[in-house]
Design an enzyme around this catalytic site. Structure first.
Site, PDB file in Angstrom:
ATOM      1  N   GLU A  66      11.873  -1.250 -47.508  1.00  0.00           N
ATOM      2  CA  GLU A  66      10.979  -0.200 -47.022  1.00  0.00           C
ATOM      3  C   GLU A  66      10.546   0.738 -48.134  1.00  0.00           C
ATOM      4  O   GLU A  66       9.374   1.148 -48.202  1.00  0.00           O
ATOM      5  CB  GLU A  66      11.652   0.593 -45.890  1.00  0.00           C
ATOM      6  CG  GLU A  66      11.811  -0.184 -44.593  1.00  0.00           C
ATOM      7  CD  GLU A  66      13.101  -1.002 -44.540  1.00  0.00           C
ATOM      8  OE1 GLU A  66      13.365  -1.628 -43.508  1.00  0.00           O
ATOM      9  OE2 GLU A  66      13.841  -1.011 -45.553  1.00  0.00           O
ATOM     10  N   ASP A  88       7.292  -7.428 -50.079  1.00  0.00           N
ATOM     11  CA  ASP A  88       7.062  -5.997 -49.873  1.00  0.00           C
ATOM     12  C   ASP A  88       5.717  -5.582 -50.467  1.00  0.00           C
ATOM     13  O   ASP A  88       5.006  -4.755 -49.894  1.00  0.00           O
ATOM     14  CB  ASP A  88       8.186  -5.188 -50.506  1.00  0.00           C
ATOM     15  CG  ASP A  88       9.550  -5.554 -49.950  1.00  0.00           C
ATOM     16  OD1 ASP A  88       9.628  -5.926 -48.761  1.00  0.00           O
ATOM     17  OD2 ASP A  88      10.536  -5.478 -50.708  1.00  0.00           O
ATOM     18  N   ASN A 120      10.202  -0.019 -51.228  1.00  0.00           N
ATOM     19  CA  ASN A 120       9.218  -0.759 -52.033  1.00  0.00           C
ATOM     20  C   ASN A 120       7.820  -0.633 -51.430  1.00  0.00           C
ATOM     21  O   ASN A 120       6.832  -0.429 -52.139  1.00  0.00           O
ATOM     22  CB  ASN A 120       9.596  -2.232 -52.123  1.00  0.00           C
ATOM     23  CG  ASN A 120      10.815  -2.495 -52.979  1.00  0.00           C
ATOM     24  OD1 ASN A 120      11.269  -1.629 -53.723  1.00  0.00           O
ATOM     25  ND2 ASN A 120      11.357  -3.697 -52.873  1.00  0.00           N
ATOM     26  N   ASN A 148      12.087  -9.898 -42.865  1.00  0.00           N
ATOM     27  CA  ASN A 148      12.764  -9.803 -44.167  1.00  0.00           C
ATOM     28  C   ASN A 148      14.201 -10.312 -44.088  1.00  0.00           C
ATOM     29  O   ASN A 148      15.155  -9.616 -44.469  1.00  0.00           O
ATOM     30  CB  ASN A 148      12.743  -8.351 -44.665  1.00  0.00           C
ATOM     31  CG  ASN A 148      12.455  -8.263 -46.152  1.00  0.00           C
ATOM     32  OD1 ASN A 148      12.895  -9.120 -46.911  1.00  0.00           O
ATOM     33  ND2 ASN A 148      11.737  -7.244 -46.562  1.00  0.00           N
TER      34      ASN A 148
END
Length: 304
Positions: free
Chosen positions: A35, A242, A37, A165
């Site tokens: 997150e 990301d 990133n 993810n």
């Protein structure tokens, strides 16, 4: 147009390029976290990005906060835990062999995220709330907090962006199916790998909002739209997903059509994989525009 992300941010110790982790003697310090990133990518592209999460009251936590703030990320709601450490990620990087990633996050401050820590004012001004499947897999309390985050996003009228993810070091496939698969159905935007959807048993066509599928051949599809990966030299693949999310959400926030969102997502990912580190290759808006122009032209371009 604020984007709020909620999740784990860790101190990253990255071994010198090309050296196996067990032989490395020199390391670079940076930040790791799916997150965070995405928040960094959006902030560099000119969006207001806010990070919600927990860090330890330790040098690693102070370092992570400083690096997030240096990217212009709003960290006003970060919780500093005096009783739990900041998570640590140690890894190597190599363009043509498997990368060794070691996590030291058990009992970390991030794993103590709890639903009662989240409040509506944390999402003030949010147009998009982004979270990944890593957050609910950190602990039972972090799972409940993720559910609370979805509810709060609905209350303030923000879209929920979700990326599974999947990291199997955090749990077995059946645990991911139990905790994470139901969240895809609650999200407004899904960004998932083809293999992740198969593991979770989710059909992207059955999801309510736009579902971007990152294919095994590195292309990405959204319904009938297809975006091929830009041909660039691969230096370090970590962080590509990301970066893709940041590029796609940037286009979405600016009201661009999905084909432009996919193209920008692929371009941001292409820039990141050419650099060692999760965030070092993330571009600003001018850098992304130059890269897109370069990808569209035959031959090399030099910005002078």
């Amino acid at each position: 147009m604020t984007v709020v992300v909620c999740g784990e941010a860790m101190l990253l110790m990255l071994a010198e390029p090309g050296i196996p982790l067990e032989r490395a003697t020199a390391f670079r310090r940076s930040v790791a976290g799916a997150e965070s990133n995405v928040a960094a990518g959006l902030a560099r592209l000119g969006h207001d990005a806010r990070w919600i999460g927990r860090l330890g009251a330790d040098p690693a936590g102070r370092s992570v906060l400083a690096m997030l703030r240096a990217d212009g990320i709003d960290t006003r709601h970060a919780v500093v835990d005096p009783d739990a450490p900041t998570g640590l990620l140690v890894r190597d990087s190599h363009p043509s062999r498997a990368i060794d990633v070691q996590y030291y996050r058990a009992g970390s401050a991030a794993s103590r995220l709890a639903p009662d820590e989240l409040s509506p004012e944390m999402l003030d001004g949010a147009r998009v709330v982004h979270v990944t499947g890593i957050t609910p897999m950190l602990s039972d309390s972090a799972h409940r907090a993720t559910l609370r985050l979805f509810d709060l996003a609905r209350e303030v009228g923000a879209l929920v962006s979700f990326d599974p993810n999947i990291r199997l070091k955090l749990g077995a496939p059946e645990q991911w199916r139990e905790r994470v698969a139901p969240l895809l159905g609650r999200a407004d935007v899904v960004l998932a790998g083809e293999d992740e959807l198969e593991l979770l048993g989710v059909d992207p066509a059955a999801l309510g909002g736009p579902a971007v599928v990152k294919r095994r051949d590195k292309s990405a599809t959204l319904g009938e739209l297809r975006q091929e990966a830009f041909p660039v030299p691969m230096v370090d693949p970590v962080g590509a997903g990301d970066a893709f999310a940041a590029g796609f959400l940037s286009g979405l926030l600016r009201g661009e059509p999905y084909e432009i969102c996919l193209r920008e997502a692929a371009a941001v990912a292409a820039l990141v994989v050419q650099c060692v580190g999760d965030t070092e290759g993330l571009p600003d808006r001018a850098g992304l525009d130059r890269a897109l122009a370069g990808f569209a032209e035959a031959g090399e371009t030099v910005h002078r």
